[in-house]
Design a protein around this motif. Sequence first.
Motif, PDB file in Angstrom:
ATOM      1  N   ASN A  74      15.289   1.852   1.285  1.00  0.00           N
ATOM      2  CA  ASN A  74      16.353   1.337   2.147  1.00  0.00           C
ATOM      3  C   ASN A  74      15.826   0.690   3.436  1.00  0.00           C
ATOM      4  N   TYR A  75      14.822  -0.133   3.306  1.00  0.00           N
ATOM      5  CA  TYR A  75      14.345  -0.896   4.476  1.00  0.00           C
ATOM      6  C   TYR A  75      14.914  -2.313   4.402  1.00  0.00           C
ATOM      7  N   ILE A  76      15.012  -2.936   5.554  1.00  0.00           N
ATOM      8  CA  ILE A  76      15.626  -4.263   5.633  1.00  0.00           C
ATOM      9  C   ILE A  76      14.631  -5.259   6.201  1.00  0.00           C
ATOM     10  N   THR A  77      14.486  -6.380   5.538  1.00  0.00           N
ATOM     11  CA  THR A  77      13.624  -7.461   6.010  1.00  0.00           C
ATOM     12  C   THR A  77      14.383  -8.779   5.883  1.00  0.00           C
ATOM     13  N   ARG A  78      13.742  -9.839   6.369  1.00  0.00           N
ATOM     14  CA  ARG A  78      14.337 -11.165   6.265  1.00  0.00           C
ATOM     15  C   ARG A  78      13.344 -12.092   5.580  1.00  0.00           C
ATOM     16  N   THR A  79      13.809 -12.861   4.604  1.00  0.00           N
ATOM     17  CA  THR A  79      12.925 -13.804   3.927  1.00  0.00           C
ATOM     18  C   THR A  79      12.694 -15.007   4.829  1.00  0.00           C
ATOM     19  N   GLN A  80      11.696 -15.817   4.493  1.00  0.00           N
ATOM     20  CA  GLN A  80      11.383 -16.975   5.322  1.00  0.00           C
ATOM     21  C   GLN A  80      12.499 -18.013   5.322  1.00  0.00           C
ATOM     22  N   ASP A  81      13.359 -17.990   4.308  1.00  0.00           N
ATOM     23  CA  ASP A  81      14.479 -18.940   4.303  1.00  0.00           C
ATOM     24  C   ASP A  81      15.754 -18.338   4.885  1.00  0.00           C
ATOM     25  N   GLY A  82      15.634 -17.165   5.529  1.00  0.00           N
ATOM     26  CA  GLY A  82      16.742 -16.612   6.288  1.00  0.00           C
ATOM     27  C   GLY A  82      17.588 -15.566   5.607  1.00  0.00           C
ATOM     28  N   LYS A  83      17.321 -15.234   4.363  1.00  0.00           N
ATOM     29  CA  LYS A  83      18.119 -14.205   3.688  1.00  0.00           C
ATOM     30  C   LYS A  83      17.804 -12.826   4.273  1.00  0.00           C
ATOM     31  N   LEU A  84      18.839 -12.035   4.441  1.00  0.00           N
ATOM     32  CA  LEU A  84      18.652 -10.652   4.861  1.00  0.00           C
ATOM     33  C   LEU A  84      18.616  -9.794   3.599  1.00  0.00           C
ATOM     34  N   VAL A  85      17.554  -9.027   3.434  1.00  0.00           N
ATOM     35  CA  VAL A  85      17.332  -8.304   2.183  1.00  0.00           C
ATOM     36  C   VAL A  85      17.159  -6.805   2.451  1.00  0.00           C
ATOM     37  N   LYS A  86      17.933  -6.007   1.733  1.00  0.00           N
ATOM     38  CA  LYS A  86      17.769  -4.553   1.757  1.00  0.00           C
ATOM     39  C   LYS A  86      16.999  -4.159   0.506  1.00  0.00           C
ATOM     40  N   SER A  87      15.935  -3.398   0.688  1.00  0.00           N
ATOM     41  CA  SER A  87      15.032  -3.123  -0.423  1.00  0.00           C
ATOM     42  C   SER A  87      14.653  -1.652  -0.526  1.00  0.00           C
ATOM     43  N   SER A  88      14.262  -1.274  -1.721  1.00  0.00           N
ATOM     44  CA  SER A  88      13.620   0.017  -1.967  1.00  0.00           C
ATOM     45  C   SER A  88      12.448  -0.232  -2.906  1.00  0.00           C
ATOM     46  N   THR A  89      11.311   0.372  -2.589  1.00  0.00           N
ATOM     47  CA  THR A  89      10.106   0.220  -3.398  1.00  0.00           C
ATOM     48  C   THR A  89       9.646   1.593  -3.847  1.00  0.00           C
ATOM     49  N   MET A  90       9.656   1.813  -5.167  1.00  0.00           N
ATOM     50  CA  MET A  90       9.274   3.103  -5.745  1.00  0.00           C
ATOM     51  C   MET A  90       7.911   2.975  -6.427  1.00  0.00           C
ATOM     52  N   VAL A  91       6.993   3.836  -6.050  1.00  0.00           N
ATOM     53  CA  VAL A  91       5.633   3.793  -6.589  1.00  0.00           C
ATOM     54  C   VAL A  91       5.629   4.277  -8.041  1.00  0.00           C
ATOM     55  N   LEU A  92       4.954   3.554  -8.906  1.00  0.00           N
ATOM     56  CA  LEU A  92       4.778   3.956 -10.306  1.00  0.00           C
ATOM     57  C   LEU A  92       3.448   4.683 -10.460  1.00  0.00           C
ATOM     58  N   ARG A  93       3.458   5.808 -11.154  1.00  0.00           N
ATOM     59  CA  ARG A  93       2.257   6.616 -11.349  1.00  0.00           C
ATOM     60  C   ARG A  93       2.102   6.988 -12.821  1.00  0.00           C
ATOM     61  N   ASP A  94       0.855   7.193 -13.224  1.00  0.00           N
ATOM     62  CA  ASP A  94       0.621   7.691 -14.576  1.00  0.00           C
ATOM     63  C   ASP A  94       0.684   9.213 -14.557  1.00  0.00           C
ATOM     64  N   SER A  95       0.417   9.853 -15.693  1.00  0.00           N
ATOM     65  CA  SER A  95       0.544  11.309 -15.790  1.00  0.00           C
ATOM     66  C   SER A  95      -0.472  12.052 -14.931  1.00  0.00           C
ATOM     67  N   ALA A  96      -1.542  11.361 -14.505  1.00  0.00           N
ATOM     68  CA  ALA A  96      -2.543  11.981 -13.636  1.00  0.00           C
ATOM     69  C   ALA A  96      -2.194  11.808 -12.160  1.00  0.00           C
ATOM     70  N   GLY A  97      -1.101  11.102 -11.880  1.00  0.00           N
ATOM     71  CA  GLY A  97      -0.696  10.901 -10.493  1.00  0.00           C
ATOM     72  C   GLY A  97      -1.289   9.665  -9.848  1.00  0.00           C
ATOM     73  N   THR A  98      -1.987   8.854 -10.626  1.00  0.00           N
ATOM     74  CA  THR A  98      -2.602   7.642 -10.085  1.00  0.00           C
ATOM     75  C   THR A  98      -1.549   6.552  -9.912  1.00  0.00           C
ATOM     76  N   ALA A  99      -1.469   5.998  -8.706  1.00  0.00           N
ATOM     77  CA  ALA A  99      -0.515   4.918  -8.428  1.00  0.00           C
ATOM     78  C   ALA A  99      -1.057   3.624  -9.019  1.00  0.00           C
ATOM     79  N   PHE A 100      -0.268   2.986  -9.867  1.00  0.00           N
ATOM     80  CA  PHE A 100      -0.750   1.759 -10.503  1.00  0.00           C
ATOM     81  C   PHE A 100       0.210   0.588 -10.318  1.00  0.00           C
ATOM     82  N   GLY A 101       1.365   0.832  -9.709  1.00  0.00           N
ATOM     83  CA  GLY A 101       2.323  -0.260  -9.546  1.00  0.00           C
ATOM     84  C   GLY A 101       3.542   0.189  -8.777  1.00  0.00           C
TER      85      GLY A 101
END
Length: 234
Positions: A77-104
Amino acid sequence: MAASEPDAIIAALTPVIDGLAATLGSFCEVVIHDFRRPENSVVAIAGTVTGRTVGGSMSEIGMGLLARGDEATDELNYITRTQDGKLVKSSTMVLRDSAGTAFGALCLNLDITVANQAYALIGELAGTSGPATVPTTTFGDDIGSVVDAIVDAHQLRQHRRWSELSRRERLELFRSLDDRGVFAVRGAAQQIAERLGISRASAYNYLAKARTPTDAPDADGSVPVGPHQEGVQA
């Protein structure tokens, strides 16, 4: 050959992002990033909020997660603005494998420009203050534009050119760039050197010094550059 676990997870999520984007509508974009290929991390995308396509690059926020590696945490739930002026609300969830390694990462971006305009209008009519200033984030298919934006933003905060920075400030700049994952991008050192007007050897030297915990000034306060001398790129 059997698919790796990260590849299998990405394959399983790909139809999911299409469903999310279709459910939330034209103001929604869902992206899957693969940190194993930072220069072209967008491996699946549904929606067109940021204008990126498959093969595009991650934003500054994604590069920060990449820099933190397995210590990365979800950004919600963070908010940023794109270079063309759009206001964007976003969430970024880390993807991990079964060993807990973040890969995406799985990213959800909502274009809230119209909603924010309505909010501002209501606030104005009600006599309350408007929304706070929102930072601009670079979204693009070219990772180089993201690197340039990070370097330029840091320089703007300093309000001075590279030649006017002290040795400590130069090291802080490189330390900040490193913390934000910039140097995980192939060719970033050369690009940063050209942006700052120094040699690539000097860029690597400053990076090495920035990564040294017990860095101490030389007798003359300068940064040793070995056989290569710092100078403007031809």
